[in-house]
Design an enzyme around this catalytic site. Sequence first.
Site, PDB file in Angstrom:
ATOM      1  N   PRO A  93     -27.403  60.458 -43.216  1.00 20.60           N
ATOM      2  CA  PRO A  93     -26.134  61.105 -42.872  1.00 20.60           C
ATOM      3  C   PRO A  93     -26.292  61.899 -41.580  1.00 20.60           C
ATOM      4  CG  PRO A  93     -27.217  62.321 -44.610  1.00 20.60           C
ATOM      5  CD  PRO A  93     -28.073  61.105 -44.342  1.00 20.60           C
ATOM      6  N   ARG A 131     -15.875  63.098 -27.094  1.00 23.05           N
ATOM      7  CA  ARG A 131     -15.086  62.349 -28.085  1.00 23.05           C
ATOM      8  C   ARG A 131     -13.584  62.270 -27.755  1.00 23.05           C
ATOM      9  NH1 ARG A 131     -14.653  63.695 -33.026  1.00 23.05           N
ATOM     10  NH2 ARG A 131     -14.817  61.600 -33.846  1.00 23.05           N
ATOM     11  N   TYR A 135     -12.466  58.416 -27.217  1.00 28.37           N
ATOM     12  CA  TYR A 135     -11.624  57.691 -28.171  1.00 28.37           C
ATOM     13  C   TYR A 135     -10.528  58.551 -28.773  1.00 28.37           C
ATOM     14  CZ  TYR A 135     -16.215  58.582 -30.456  1.00 28.37           C
ATOM     15  OH  TYR A 135     -17.423  59.104 -30.846  1.00 28.37           O
ATOM     16  N   CYS A 163     -12.934  66.554 -12.450  1.00 26.04           N
ATOM     17  CA  CYS A 163     -11.907  65.826 -11.679  1.00 26.04           C
ATOM     18  C   CYS A 163     -11.626  64.448 -12.280  1.00 26.04           C
ATOM     19  CB  CYS A 163     -12.370  65.683 -10.246  1.00 26.04           C
ATOM     20  SG  CYS A 163     -14.007  64.946 -10.140  1.00 26.04           S
TER      21      CYS A 163
HETATM   22  C1  LIG Z   1     -27.938  53.279 -38.148  1.00 25.01           C
HETATM   23  C2  LIG Z   1     -27.175  54.565 -38.210  1.00 25.01           C
HETATM   24  N1  LIG Z   1     -27.497  55.466 -39.163  1.00 25.01           N
HETATM   25  C3  LIG Z   1     -26.850  56.656 -39.275  1.00 25.01           C
HETATM   26  C4  LIG Z   1     -25.827  56.983 -38.394  1.00 25.01           C
HETATM   27  C5  LIG Z   1     -25.148  58.309 -38.597  1.00 25.01           C
HETATM   28  O1  LIG Z   1     -23.800  58.108 -38.900  1.00 25.01           O
HETATM   29  P1  LIG Z   1     -22.878  59.317 -39.407  1.00 25.01           P
HETATM   30  O2  LIG Z   1     -22.978  60.406 -38.392  1.00 25.01           O
HETATM   31  O3  LIG Z   1     -21.517  58.698 -39.437  1.00 25.01           O
HETATM   32  O4  LIG Z   1     -23.368  59.720 -40.765  1.00 25.01           O
HETATM   33  C6  LIG Z   1     -25.456  56.086 -37.376  1.00 25.01           C
HETATM   34  C7  LIG Z   1     -24.366  56.394 -36.444  1.00 25.01           C
HETATM   35  O5  LIG Z   1     -23.530  55.579 -36.142  1.00 25.01           O
HETATM   36  C8  LIG Z   1     -26.155  54.836 -37.288  1.00 25.01           C
HETATM   37  O6  LIG Z   1     -25.830  53.934 -36.345  1.00 25.01           O
END
Ligand SMILES: Cc1ncc(COP(=O)(O)O)c(C=O)c1O
Length: 251
Positions: A93, A131, A135, A163
């Site tokens: 995470p 960010r 997007y 700029c």
């Molecule tokens: C392989 C992998 N693991 C973990 C993450 C962490 O994702 P998140 O911040 O959504 O938990 C990412 C981010 O895209 C990722 O590419």
Amino acid sequence: YKLAQEMPGITVVGVDLHIGSQLTDLEPFEEAFVRLAGLIKTLREDGHNISQIDLGGGLGVRYSNEQPPTISSYAALVDKVFGTLGCQLIFEPGRALVADAGILLSRVIEVKESTPHRFVVIDAAMNDLLRPALYEAWHRIDPVREAPAEAAREIVDIVGPVCESGDILGRARPMSFLASGDLVAIRTVGAYGAAMSSNYNTRPPAAEVMVFGNQTAAVRPRIGLDDLIGQDELPQWLLKSTSVRDGHSAR
Ligand SMILES: Cc1ncc(COP(=O)(O)O)c(C=O)c1O
């Protein structure tokens, strides 16, 4: 897996999955987990010793009014699908762990007349938090000094000083009156904030301060322009061809 198992020096131990980021629903996780459990079954039937499952990251957070699943409901799903497989579980995470741990503190430089909304120009920019420009991500922005509830509000665009027409941190935000010198806090930037920042426009990285109760520490101290520019090295061959002529010296 078959190929890997036949290769010298390779020991197959598990499966790894990451399906995306900022997921605010358990459904896609469940769909992917069930498929992964099926793959593990097949792999085991084929004689592979699967003892580890890496479930990646992806659990979303609340930037505005999203309702991401709780960690415990995510854990219950993991337990339901993988609980009986006897594997070591690995998680990655990112956002769910740290997004709420970070705010980007910024000072208003000036307020400029514009249409349809006035610009509140702050000293943070797209290089500090990419960010919104990248997007159109939405981050809550609060004045540090809260205005009284009855204070008048106006709709403003909160922008950076770089700029670029895309240097917008918050579009069409109802804010109490802000003047130069006021501080604003851009919320939920503990993930994908500093890590995605750059030195675009020769802007040094934002300093990072860790706060714990009443203790603070500069965990990434501010660096100045000289330090930033001083990271560059001129190649010797260029120095040789220009130093005598122009009086430059090698660093
Ligand atoms: C392989 C992998 N693991 C973990 C993450 C962490 O994702 P998140 O911040 O959504 O938990 C990412 C981010 O895209 C990722 O590419």
